[in-house]
Design a protein around this motif. Sequence first.
Motif, mmCIF file in Angstrom:
data_model
loop_
_atom_site.group_PDB
_atom_site.id
_atom_site.type_symbol
_atom_site.label_atom_id
_atom_site.label_comp_id
_atom_site.label_asym_id
_atom_site.label_seq_id
_atom_site.Cartn_x
_atom_site.Cartn_y
_atom_site.Cartn_z
ATOM 1 N N ALA A 298 10.741 -3.998 -2.760
ATOM 2 C CA ALA A 298 8.651 -4.320 -2.988
ATOM 3 C C ALA A 298 8.121 -2.760 -3.494
ATOM 4 O O ALA A 298 7.518 -2.746 -3.766
ATOM 5 C CB ALA A 298 8.532 -5.366 -2.439
ATOM 6 N N ALA A 299 8.643 -2.166 -2.395
ATOM 7 C CA ALA A 299 7.344 -1.006 -1.597
ATOM 8 C C ALA A 299 8.462 0.215 -3.463
ATOM 9 O O ALA A 299 7.314 0.619 -3.390
ATOM 10 C CB ALA A 299 8.091 -0.233 -0.803
ATOM 11 N N LEU B 80 0.835 -1.184 -0.007
ATOM 12 C CA LEU B 80 0.022 0.067 0.204
ATOM 13 C C LEU B 80 0.926 1.408 -0.081
ATOM 14 O O LEU B 80 0.881 2.620 -0.899
ATOM 15 C CB LEU B 80 -0.871 -0.040 1.167
ATOM 16 C CG LEU B 80 -1.620 0.869 1.740
ATOM 17 C CD1 LEU B 80 -2.200 1.513 0.328
ATOM 18 C CD2 LEU B 80 -2.700 0.954 2.137
ATOM 19 N N THR B 81 1.706 1.294 0.994
ATOM 20 C CA THR B 81 2.880 2.374 0.713
ATOM 21 C C THR B 81 3.151 2.751 -0.871
ATOM 22 O O THR B 81 3.432 4.071 -1.327
ATOM 23 C CB THR B 81 4.107 1.981 1.356
ATOM 24 O OG1 THR B 81 3.755 1.439 2.882
ATOM 25 C CG2 THR B 81 4.488 3.392 1.538
ATOM 26 N N GLY B 82 3.533 1.815 -1.341
ATOM 27 C CA GLY B 82 4.628 2.066 -2.339
ATOM 28 C C GLY B 82 3.478 2.209 -3.690
ATOM 29 O O GLY B 82 3.669 3.447 -4.632
ATOM 30 N N LEU B 83 2.187 1.508 -3.610
ATOM 31 C CA LEU B 83 1.071 2.183 -4.187
ATOM 32 C C LEU B 83 0.889 3.876 -4.461
ATOM 33 O O LEU B 83 0.040 4.340 -4.695
ATOM 34 C CB LEU B 83 0.171 0.904 -4.624
ATOM 35 C CG LEU B 83 0.318 0.012 -4.260
ATOM 36 C CD1 LEU B 83 -1.002 -1.379 -4.064
ATOM 37 C CD2 LEU B 83 0.195 -0.067 -6.169
ATOM 38 N N ILE C 7 -7.256 -0.558 -1.560
ATOM 39 C CA ILE C 7 -7.305 1.400 -1.089
ATOM 40 C C ILE C 7 -6.556 2.175 -1.434
ATOM 41 O O ILE C 7 -6.746 3.238 -0.755
ATOM 42 C CB ILE C 7 -6.499 0.452 0.809
ATOM 43 C CG1 ILE C 7 -7.116 -0.562 1.636
ATOM 44 C CG2 ILE C 7 -6.344 1.790 1.883
ATOM 45 C CD1 ILE C 7 -6.968 -0.297 2.671
ATOM 46 N N ALA C 8 -5.700 1.945 -2.247
ATOM 47 C CA ALA C 8 -4.884 3.247 -2.610
ATOM 48 C C ALA C 8 -5.602 3.326 -4.006
ATOM 49 O O ALA C 8 -5.544 4.759 -4.149
ATOM 50 C CB ALA C 8 -3.835 2.293 -3.751
ATOM 51 N N LEU C 9 -6.494 2.887 -4.350
ATOM 52 C CA LEU C 9 -7.624 3.958 -5.022
ATOM 53 C C LEU C 9 -8.106 4.499 -4.804
ATOM 54 O O LEU C 9 -8.836 5.886 -4.967
ATOM 55 C CB LEU C 9 -7.966 2.021 -6.232
ATOM 56 C CG LEU C 9 -7.298 1.934 -7.050
ATOM 57 C CD1 LEU C 9 -7.961 0.757 -7.997
ATOM 58 C CD2 LEU C 9 -6.828 2.122 -8.412
ATOM 59 N N THR C 10 -8.621 4.160 -3.913
ATOM 60 C CA THR C 10 -10.051 4.918 -2.809
ATOM 61 C C THR C 10 -8.711 7.038 -2.550
ATOM 62 O O THR C 10 -9.682 7.541 -2.622
ATOM 63 C CB THR C 10 -10.048 4.398 -2.004
ATOM 64 O OG1 THR C 10 -10.710 2.567 -2.040
ATOM 65 C CG2 THR C 10 -11.227 5.220 -1.033
ATOM 66 N N LEU C 11 -8.249 6.084 -2.435
ATOM 67 C CA LEU C 11 -6.425 7.204 -1.468
ATOM 68 C C LEU C 11 -6.607 8.644 -3.112
ATOM 69 O O LEU C 11 -6.617 9.235 -2.626
ATOM 70 C CB LEU C 11 -5.470 6.878 -0.689
ATOM 71 C CG LEU C 11 -5.494 6.116 0.395
ATOM 72 C CD1 LEU C 11 -4.408 5.571 0.644
ATOM 73 C CD2 LEU C 11 -5.788 7.035 1.352
ATOM 74 N N ALA D 192 7.863 5.913 -1.075
ATOM 75 C CA ALA D 192 8.285 4.893 -0.473
ATOM 76 C C ALA D 192 9.427 3.921 -0.238
ATOM 77 O O ALA D 192 9.456 3.604 1.255
ATOM 78 C CB ALA D 192 7.477 4.190 -1.253
ATOM 79 N N PHE D 193 10.414 3.995 -1.256
ATOM 80 C CA PHE D 193 11.598 3.964 -0.229
ATOM 81 C C PHE D 193 11.687 4.454 1.376
ATOM 82 O O PHE D 193 12.601 3.425 1.534
ATOM 83 C CB PHE D 193 12.554 4.295 -1.194
ATOM 84 C CG PHE D 193 13.720 3.714 -1.455
ATOM 85 C CD1 PHE D 193 14.856 2.669 -1.272
ATOM 86 C CD2 PHE D 193 15.002 4.909 -0.552
ATOM 87 C CE1 PHE D 193 15.784 2.091 -0.740
ATOM 88 C CE2 PHE D 193 16.224 4.519 0.050
ATOM 89 C CZ PHE D 193 16.393 3.245 -0.233
ATOM 90 N N ALA D 194 11.992 6.053 0.966
ATOM 91 C CA ALA D 194 11.973 6.764 2.453
ATOM 92 C C ALA D 194 11.273 5.919 3.480
ATOM 93 O O ALA D 194 11.770 5.710 4.419
ATOM 94 C CB ALA D 194 11.977 7.969 2.483
ATOM 95 N N ALA D 195 9.937 5.926 3.235
ATOM 96 C CA ALA D 195 9.361 5.209 4.546
ATOM 97 C C ALA D 195 9.331 4.116 4.566
ATOM 98 O O ALA D 195 9.226 3.435 6.267
ATOM 99 C CB ALA D 195 8.040 5.701 3.824
ATOM 100 N N VAL D 196 9.498 2.620 3.514
ATOM 101 C CA VAL D 196 9.954 1.596 4.578
ATOM 102 C C VAL D 196 10.802 1.368 4.873
ATOM 103 O O VAL D 196 11.182 1.094 5.498
ATOM 104 C CB VAL D 196 9.841 0.767 3.708
ATOM 105 C CG1 VAL D 196 10.258 -0.947 3.674
ATOM 106 C CG2 VAL D 196 8.021 0.070 2.925
ATOM 107 N N GLY D 197 11.746 1.790 3.927
ATOM 108 C CA GLY D 197 13.503 2.069 4.877
ATOM 109 C C GLY D 197 13.970 3.229 6.146
ATOM 110 O O GLY D 197 14.709 1.864 6.562
ATOM 111 N N LEU D 198 12.803 3.499 6.240
ATOM 112 C CA LEU D 198 13.153 4.299 7.684
ATOM 113 C C LEU D 198 12.089 3.395 8.964
ATOM 114 O O LEU D 198 12.028 3.240 9.574
ATOM 115 C CB LEU D 198 11.690 5.813 7.624
ATOM 116 C CG LEU D 198 11.163 6.036 8.954
ATOM 117 C CD1 LEU D 198 13.257 6.726 9.575
ATOM 118 C CD2 LEU D 198 10.545 6.953 9.133
#
Length: 230
Positions: free
Chosen positions: A113-114, A61-64, A192-196, A71-77
Motif C-alpha cells: 500500500a505504501a 503518509l510514508t507513501g504520500l 500532512i503530506a501536502l504541508t510537508l 516508501a517501499f524501503a521504509a515500510v519494508g524495513l
Amino acid sequence: MTETTGSDAATRARQRNRWNATDLALIAVFAALVAGSALIAAVPVAGLGVPITVQTLAVMLTGLALGPGRAFAAVGLYVLLGLAGLPIFSGGRSGLGVLAGPSAGYIIGFVFAATAVGWLSAMVLRRTAGRTGRGRPALLFAAAMVSSIIFVHGLGILGVMVNAKLDFEKAFLGDLVFYPGDVIKNVLAVTIALTLHKAFPDLLLRRVQTVLPAGPAAGSSSNAKAAQRP
C-alpha cells in the motif's frame, strides 16, 4: 548549448534517482514513524482478532511523502525489523509468529500500500504541477483510498481467511469496521503530506518534476523549453 543543457538535466535526473544520505535518513525516520504509531493504544475489534490502530495513517503518509521506492524501503524495513524480533507491531508483538496470526495480511499489505500510494502520489504531483495544485488533495486522497482498499484490506481479508479460518463473507464484513477510520486517517495523511511538500519541495515534488518525463500538464515541460533557449 541545447545539448549541454539537456546533458545537465539528464545528469540531474540520474542524481535524483540515486538515494543519498538524506534519502536513507528519511527511510529510517519514516520506518521509525510507522513503528512509533504502533505504540499508540489499539482498539480491539470483536470477532476478527485485528485491532484498529493508527498505523495505516503512518503507512499512507510514508507513501504520500516519499514516493514509491523510498516508501517501499521504509515500510519494508519496519516489517523486516518486526519479523526479526523487535516488538514494533501493534500490541508489542514481534517475530515470525505474527505471520500465522489474523493481522498477517494487513501487515504485509502495509508494504504494498505504501509503495502503491507513493507511485500514485508521484503521478498526481507531476500531473498537477502546472495547474497550481488544483484538485491535488482530492486526487491524493483517492490514491490513498484505492491503495488502502486493494492492498491493506484485500490482503488483510485474505490473511484473516487463511489464519483465522473465517469464510470470505465473515472476513469481509469484519473488515468493514476499519473503513470509517481509514477515511479519517487518509484525510489526515493527505493534509500532512501536502504541508510537508509545501514546506520541503525537495522531499518529492521537485524530484518527480525532474526525474519523470514531462507531461502535457507538467510545469517541467515549459521549463525544459525555456532552458533550451540560447
